[in-house]
Design a protein around this motif. Structure first.
Motif, PDB file in Angstrom:
ATOM      1  N   LEU A 349       4.375   7.523  -7.581  1.00  0.00           N
ATOM      2  CA  LEU A 349       3.251   7.038  -6.698  1.00  0.00           C
ATOM      3  C   LEU A 349       2.040   8.641  -7.136  1.00  0.00           C
ATOM      4  CD1 LEU A 349       2.308   4.915  -5.315  1.00  0.00           C
ATOM      5  CD2 LEU A 349       2.193   6.264  -3.400  1.00  0.00           C
ATOM      6  N   VAL A 353      -0.999   7.327  -8.907  1.00  0.00           N
ATOM      7  CA  VAL A 353      -2.295   7.847  -8.646  1.00  0.00           C
ATOM      8  C   VAL A 353      -3.708   8.605  -8.827  1.00  0.00           C
ATOM      9  CG1 VAL A 353      -3.634   8.352  -6.420  1.00  0.00           C
ATOM     10  CG2 VAL A 353      -1.773   6.931  -6.151  1.00  0.00           C
ATOM     11  N   VAL A 380      -1.916  10.868  -0.904  1.00  0.00           N
ATOM     12  CA  VAL A 380      -0.745   9.721  -1.466  1.00  0.00           C
ATOM     13  C   VAL A 380       0.801  10.071  -0.379  1.00  0.00           C
ATOM     14  CG1 VAL A 380       1.352   9.424  -2.705  1.00  0.00           C
ATOM     15  CG2 VAL A 380      -1.009   9.788  -3.635  1.00  0.00           C
ATOM     16  N   PHE A 383      -0.186   9.008   3.241  1.00  0.00           N
ATOM     17  CA  PHE A 383      -0.005   7.687   2.656  1.00  0.00           C
ATOM     18  C   PHE A 383       1.872   7.362   3.169  1.00  0.00           C
ATOM     19  CE2 PHE A 383       2.106   4.576   0.155  1.00  0.00           C
ATOM     20  CZ  PHE A 383       0.975   3.273   0.787  1.00  0.00           C
ATOM     21  N   PHE A 440      -1.015   2.034  -0.587  1.00  0.00           N
ATOM     22  CA  PHE A 440      -2.111   3.548  -1.412  1.00  0.00           C
ATOM     23  C   PHE A 440      -3.160   2.969  -1.041  1.00  0.00           C
ATOM     24  CE2 PHE A 440      -4.525   5.991  -3.433  1.00  0.00           C
ATOM     25  CZ  PHE A 440      -4.171   7.174  -2.593  1.00  0.00           C
ATOM     26  N   TYR A 444      -6.527   3.347   1.881  1.00  0.00           N
ATOM     27  CA  TYR A 444      -7.383   4.099   1.843  1.00  0.00           C
ATOM     28  C   TYR A 444      -8.810   3.396   1.876  1.00  0.00           C
ATOM     29  CZ  TYR A 444      -4.774   8.350   1.638  1.00  0.00           C
ATOM     30  OH  TYR A 444      -4.248   9.622   2.953  1.00  0.00           O
ATOM     31  N   CYS A 498     -10.814   2.008  -4.432  1.00  0.00           N
ATOM     32  CA  CYS A 498      -9.330   1.451  -3.864  1.00  0.00           C
ATOM     33  C   CYS A 498      -9.453  -0.119  -3.146  1.00  0.00           C
ATOM     34  CB  CYS A 498      -8.954   2.344  -2.243  1.00  0.00           C
ATOM     35  SG  CYS A 498      -8.356   3.360  -2.585  1.00  0.00           S
TER      36      CYS A 498
END
Ligand code: GTP
Ligand code: MG
Length: 576
Positions: A349, A353, A380, A383, A440, A444, A498
């Motif tokens: 992840l 990201v 991250v 999250f 994610f 956000y 996002c």
């Protein structure tokens, strides 16, 4: 609390089908206890047994092993054509070779690890200072050597050797590669595989660090130079910078009393530890600039919050940052490494990201008012702590699990956390990578950035203690915000991307085609080319202020950065 991602689906390209993300992925709930290093590709000589299947190693153990390996290694510039066989025959005369590999960076090089340090001494006995312009050479002898082939003096380097790439593949190639895959989960894992540091690149990083240590050892023979940051924390991408730290803690010596007598060195005294750091880095900067072969563009950035030396090491192609002391950053590196080893989804992840953020101009190689990779990684992790059940534990929980040997207080701050992963119980969260990536972006998209701070120590959002647009509490210095540099424009930009990304991922792919980017590949399309903005047809995305903010605080842009800015400016033109 930001809303949780409701419509979590697994996209299957080519069928347009959606499968709920509740599918069991047993491999993800198993604790990953391997090291993050990808399998070795370097040439291993037949009786080498050093690359056994991975078992968990703490970062300290990895450091000790790699540093030892690096001290037995040399970097050889291949000036003339030479076959691999001749090369090996020659070097083997100096001792057993464990590993070697070839690569190119401003010339052709071989990195060679001998079995014993005596081989290096033997090489040094044979090496001479070049006869051409010998009076102009700075006679500093290092483990960077040049091998000349006297029978082919006019040939230009390379021969039949297989070169190991030290840079990541071009984004366009990555996009095509990902587009050909069937699921977003496959795309995410494939991205990590393409971008992560290779075994050779890690070896080269430790070797360069060891060469820098040879320079610092001329003044401080007992000091060590340690790697930290993404070179060793599990999240390094090929091409990332080389963060090094001069560790002077070990040089104080062992107190030996003879009766009531104790012997101490007489030393210069200055006003603060910061001044000591500045003086030492300044002198080492001179040595690196004037003595270290291949180092160019040395900058002394001594007035920064964390004073550093920055230079390019051309033979490896690494941009190097050397700091001194900076103990907290090393602790952050250990923490990130621990998290990266807990569950493979953490690394995947973070890679996805970070790559998305880079492609969309959220992060940059130069410093400015934007989010850094370190901040993004903490976002991250935070999250993942908020998933139900959580995928990784909070830092407070890691502190509760710590044993006596884990106790650590740095500059008055408690930096204790467990270092043994086998003591960390994980909950059985089975969410897929696709689900987490969507999650994610969704998390956000709606996070209350105006009021709330991100805190991985608690794993819950906290009220902000100042009005910084983005507040990420420093894990080991709670009064500090690691993202203090980020301005409102940048955080709004991040939130908007996002929102658009979650929307894009939810759309799936209606017209599967090997050539049409989809899923993660779509999110990696450079700004203005297609992907996010084109998909949503939102028109003007960049404002004049955003461009100013992007350019704010940037000094002396590199060639890449100049091109990037041109691209940004071009995409503004196209969207306005
Ligand atoms: P890339 O170099 O972008 O791949 O990531 P990186 O994690 O190496 O980031 P960077 O080179 O900027 O910083 C190196 C390390 O210093 C990070 O991994 C952190 O451990 C630490 N660090 C960076 N920024 C901060 C900060 O603002 N606060 C603290 N405490 N540590 C930081
Ligand atoms: Mg770095």
């Amino acid at each position: 609390m930001a809303s949780s991602f409701a419509g979590c689906k697994l996209h299957m390209r080519g069928k347009g089908s959606l499968v709920t993300c509740q599918q069991k992925i047993e491999s993800y709930i198993r604790r990953n206890i391997g090291t993050n290093v990808v399998p070795a590709q370097a040439q291993t000589l037949p009786d080498d047994v050093s690359d056994k299947p991975a078992e968990y190693k703490s970062l300290l153990t990895v450091h000790a092993e790699r540093q030892e390996q690096a001290k037995r290694s040399v970097l050889i510039n291949l000036q003339h054509r030479i076959t691999e066989k001749t090369f090996l025959n020659y070097l083997s005369k100096h001792g057993k070779i464990n590993k070697y590999f070839f690569y190119e960076s401003y010339g052709s090089y071989a990195a060679v690890e001998f079995d014993s340090r005596t081989s290096i001494a033997s090489l040094f006995e044979e090496a001479v200072i070049s006869k051409t312009n010998s009076e102009l050479m700075v006679p500093f002898k290092s483990r960077m050597l040049s091998l000349n082939n006297l029978s082919a003096p006019n040939s230009s380097a390379l021969s039949d050797k297989k070169l190991q790439p030290q840079n990541s593949i071009h984004i366009n190639h990555l996009i095509s590669r990902l587009s050909a895959l069937k699921t977003i989960d496959q795309q995410i894992t494939s991205l990590t595989e393409a971008y992560q540091l290779t075994e050779e690149n890690i070896r080269l990083r430790f070797l360069v660090c060891s060469l820098v240590q040879d320079i610092t050892a001329t003044y401080f023979p007992e000091c060590t130079v340690q790697l930290f940051g993404s070179s060793v924390n599990g999240f390094g991408k090929l091409g990332c910078d080389l963060d090094m730290r001069l560790d002077l803690d070990g040089i104080s010596g062992k107190q030996k009393k003879r009766g009531n007598l104790s012997l101490e060195y007489v030393m210069k005294e200055v006003t603060s530890e910061r001044t000591v750091t500045q003086h030492i880095l300044s002198v080492i900067g001179e040595c690196v600039e004037h003595f270290m072969p291949g180092s160019v563009g040395v900058q002394k950035i001594l007035n920064a919050r964390c004073p550093l030396l920055r230079f390019m090491h051309q033979p490896s192609g690494f941009q190097c940052d050397l700091t001194a002391n900076n103990r907290v950053a090393v602790k952050s590196t250990e923490l990130l490494y621990l998290y990266s080893e807990l569950d493979p989804r953490v690394r995947h992840l973070v890679f996805a990201v970070r790559s998305w953020a880079r492609a969309q101009g959220i992060t940059s190689r130069v410093s400015g008012a934007w989010i850094t990779n370190f901040s993004l990684t903490l976002m991250v992790l935070f999250f993942l702590q908020t998933r139900n059940p959580p995928i990784i534990p909070t830092l407070d929980h890691l502190k509760d699990l710590a044993g006596p040997s884990d106790q650590s207080v740095i500059e008055g701050q408690d930096c204790t956390f467990v270092s043994d992963v086998t003591k960390i119980p994980l909950q059985s969260n089975t969410e897929t990578l696709e689900c987490l990536l969507c999650g994610f972006f969704d998390f956000y998209s709606t996070f209350a950035f105006q009021k709330m701070a991100i805190n991985i120590r608690k794993g819950t959002e906290q009220n902000k203690s100042d009005m910084s647009p983005l507040y990420i509490q420093n894990p080991f210095e709670p009064s500090l915000n690691v993202s203090k540099n980020v301005n409102t424009i940048q955080i709004n930009h991040f939130v908007r991307l996002c929102q658009e990304s979650v929307w894009m991922l939810q759309q799936g792919s209606d017209e599967p085609s090997a050539t049409k980017p989809w899923g993660l590949a779509n999110l990696l399309l450079p700004s203005g080319v297609g992907g996010i903005r084109k998909g949503r047809k939102q028109g003007q995305i960049f404002s004049k202020e955003m461009i100013l903010s992007l350019l704010e605080g940037v000094q002396a842009p590199s060639k890449d950065e100049t091109q990037r800015r041109k691209n940004v400016a071009h995409s503004v033109k196209n969207t306005t």
